[in-house]
Scaffold this motif. Sequence first.
Motif, PDB file in Angstrom:
ATOM      1  N   PRO A 236      61.227 -26.839 -19.781  1.00  0.00           N
ATOM      2  CA  PRO A 236      62.027 -27.807 -20.538  1.00  0.00           C
ATOM      3  C   PRO A 236      61.434 -28.001 -21.928  1.00  0.00           C
ATOM      4  N   THR A 237      62.298 -28.350 -22.860  1.00  0.00           N
ATOM      5  CA  THR A 237      61.886 -28.709 -24.215  1.00  0.00           C
ATOM      6  C   THR A 237      62.421 -30.117 -24.482  1.00  0.00           C
ATOM      7  N   PRO A 238      62.056 -30.729 -25.588  1.00  0.00           N
ATOM      8  CA  PRO A 238      62.585 -32.072 -25.858  1.00  0.00           C
ATOM      9  C   PRO A 238      64.117 -32.120 -25.927  1.00  0.00           C
ATOM     10  N   ASN A 239      64.766 -31.000 -26.317  1.00  0.00           N
ATOM     11  CA  ASN A 239      66.222 -30.990 -26.463  1.00  0.00           C
ATOM     12  C   ASN A 239      66.948 -30.094 -25.469  1.00  0.00           C
ATOM     13  N   GLY A 240      66.221 -29.398 -24.608  1.00  0.00           N
ATOM     14  CA  GLY A 240      66.887 -28.470 -23.693  1.00  0.00           C
ATOM     15  C   GLY A 240      65.901 -27.663 -22.881  1.00  0.00           C
ATOM     16  N   PHE A 241      65.917 -26.337 -23.101  1.00  0.00           N
ATOM     17  CA  PHE A 241      65.003 -25.465 -22.357  1.00  0.00           C
ATOM     18  C   PHE A 241      64.732 -24.198 -23.146  1.00  0.00           C
ATOM     19  N   VAL A 242      63.656 -23.522 -22.767  1.00  0.00           N
ATOM     20  CA  VAL A 242      63.349 -22.181 -23.247  1.00  0.00           C
ATOM     21  C   VAL A 242      63.147 -21.312 -22.016  1.00  0.00           C
ATOM     22  N   GLN A 243      63.662 -20.094 -22.085  1.00  0.00           N
ATOM     23  CA  GLN A 243      63.520 -19.175 -20.958  1.00  0.00           C
ATOM     24  C   GLN A 243      63.205 -17.778 -21.465  1.00  0.00           C
ATOM     25  N   GLN A 244      62.214 -17.168 -20.855  1.00  0.00           N
ATOM     26  CA  GLN A 244      61.922 -15.750 -21.056  1.00  0.00           C
ATOM     27  C   GLN A 244      62.287 -15.050 -19.759  1.00  0.00           C
TER      28      GLN A 244
ATOM     29  N   THR B 109      74.744 -26.919 -25.952  1.00  0.00           N
ATOM     30  CA  THR B 109      75.385 -27.110 -27.256  1.00  0.00           C
ATOM     31  C   THR B 109      74.981 -26.036 -28.263  1.00  0.00           C
ATOM     32  N   ARG B 110      73.827 -25.458 -28.054  1.00  0.00           N
ATOM     33  CA  ARG B 110      73.372 -24.351 -28.901  1.00  0.00           C
ATOM     34  C   ARG B 110      72.482 -23.460 -28.055  1.00  0.00           C
ATOM     35  N   LEU B 111      72.612 -22.148 -28.298  1.00  0.00           N
ATOM     36  CA  LEU B 111      71.786 -21.184 -27.583  1.00  0.00           C
ATOM     37  C   LEU B 111      71.377 -20.108 -28.578  1.00  0.00           C
ATOM     38  N   ASP B 112      70.083 -19.934 -28.756  1.00  0.00           N
ATOM     39  CA  ASP B 112      69.538 -18.882 -29.606  1.00  0.00           C
ATOM     40  C   ASP B 112      68.928 -17.833 -28.684  1.00  0.00           C
ATOM     41  N   GLU B 113      69.381 -16.578 -28.846  1.00  0.00           N
ATOM     42  CA  GLU B 113      68.918 -15.499 -27.976  1.00  0.00           C
ATOM     43  C   GLU B 113      68.167 -14.466 -28.801  1.00  0.00           C
ATOM     44  N   TYR B 114      66.939 -14.198 -28.375  1.00  0.00           N
ATOM     45  CA  TYR B 114      66.086 -13.225 -29.042  1.00  0.00           C
ATOM     46  C   TYR B 114      65.964 -11.998 -28.157  1.00  0.00           C
ATOM     47  N   LEU B 115      66.422 -10.867 -28.702  1.00  0.00           N
ATOM     48  CA  LEU B 115      66.395  -9.595 -27.982  1.00  0.00           C
ATOM     49  C   LEU B 115      65.635  -8.573 -28.813  1.00  0.00           C
ATOM     50  N   ASP B 116      65.004  -7.632 -28.146  1.00  0.00           N
ATOM     51  CA  ASP B 116      64.337  -6.528 -28.829  1.00  0.00           C
ATOM     52  C   ASP B 116      65.392  -5.464 -29.108  1.00  0.00           C
ATOM     53  N   SER B 117      65.670  -5.208 -30.382  1.00  0.00           N
ATOM     54  CA  SER B 117      66.736  -4.272 -30.739  1.00  0.00           C
ATOM     55  C   SER B 117      66.480  -2.862 -30.201  1.00  0.00           C
ATOM     56  N   ALA B 118      65.237  -2.496 -29.981  1.00  0.00           N
ATOM     57  CA  ALA B 118      64.946  -1.187 -29.402  1.00  0.00           C
ATOM     58  C   ALA B 118      65.531  -1.083 -27.990  1.00  0.00           C
ATOM     59  N   HIS B 119      65.565  -2.201 -27.278  1.00  0.00           N
ATOM     60  CA  HIS B 119      66.111  -2.202 -25.924  1.00  0.00           C
ATOM     61  C   HIS B 119      67.632  -2.321 -25.907  1.00  0.00           C
TER      62      HIS B 119
ATOM     63  N   ALA C  66      64.148 -10.686 -22.942  1.00  0.00           N
ATOM     64  CA  ALA C  66      64.834 -11.641 -23.812  1.00  0.00           C
ATOM     65  C   ALA C  66      64.139 -12.995 -23.753  1.00  0.00           C
ATOM     66  N   CYS C  67      64.405 -13.776 -24.794  1.00  0.00           N
ATOM     67  CA  CYS C  67      63.963 -15.163 -24.846  1.00  0.00           C
ATOM     68  C   CYS C  67      65.149 -16.002 -25.307  1.00  0.00           C
ATOM     69  N   ILE C  68      65.423 -17.065 -24.592  1.00  0.00           N
ATOM     70  CA  ILE C  68      66.533 -17.966 -24.881  1.00  0.00           C
ATOM     71  C   ILE C  68      65.961 -19.345 -25.202  1.00  0.00           C
ATOM     72  N   ILE C  69      66.438 -19.931 -26.282  1.00  0.00           N
ATOM     73  CA  ILE C  69      66.113 -21.323 -26.589  1.00  0.00           C
ATOM     74  C   ILE C  69      67.442 -22.054 -26.649  1.00  0.00           C
ATOM     75  N   ALA C  70      67.576 -23.101 -25.853  1.00  0.00           N
ATOM     76  CA  ALA C  70      68.865 -23.789 -25.757  1.00  0.00           C
ATOM     77  C   ALA C  70      68.705 -25.293 -25.923  1.00  0.00           C
ATOM     78  N   ASP C  71      69.709 -25.886 -26.565  1.00  0.00           N
ATOM     79  CA  ASP C  71      69.838 -27.333 -26.643  1.00  0.00           C
ATOM     80  C   ASP C  71      70.887 -27.757 -25.628  1.00  0.00           C
ATOM     81  N   VAL C  72      70.626 -28.845 -24.939  1.00  0.00           N
ATOM     82  CA  VAL C  72      71.533 -29.342 -23.899  1.00  0.00           C
ATOM     83  C   VAL C  72      71.788 -30.822 -24.149  1.00  0.00           C
ATOM     84  N   GLU C  73      73.067 -31.195 -24.121  1.00  0.00           N
ATOM     85  CA  GLU C  73      73.457 -32.603 -24.219  1.00  0.00           C
ATOM     86  C   GLU C  73      74.482 -32.885 -23.135  1.00  0.00           C
TER      87      GLU C  73
END
Length: 128
Positions: free
Chosen positions: A75-83, A111-121, A99-106
């Motif tokens: 959990p984060t103060p505004n949602g969650f982070v997941q690898q 409400t927002r989801l940032d997804e980090y992917l390795d472009s090589a994959h 992948a790594c996901i950072i999400a805001d939840v209300e």
Amino acid sequence: MTTGMNESAMQAAEKLFRAIENGDVDAIREIYSPMVKIWHNTDGLIQTLEQNLATLKWVIANIKNIKYTEVRRQPTPNGFVQQHMLRGSFRGKEIALPACIIADVEGGRITRLDEYLDSAHTAVFVSR
């Protein structure tokens, strides 16, 4: 961060990834806020709900046996982070996409989801 917020965010995360594994686009729609913003590091663009659902429909239709493994979620103060590793089969070839996901939840909805992917994959999908 309250315990209720913690639980709500973690439940939203669990529901989202189970819905993707199950190919349940309607459930995904319910987990997202109608005004959700989805950002990917690979293109730097922000997707709307409908744009992201179109992407996920493609993922569900083209990657067989989707499974999230090696999940680390906090959990984060505004949602969650997941690898995680997204595993499945694409055009007969086994894939493993870190992948790594950072999400805001209300209110229990993302409400927002940032997804980090390795472009090589993700290069395997470019020919889609």
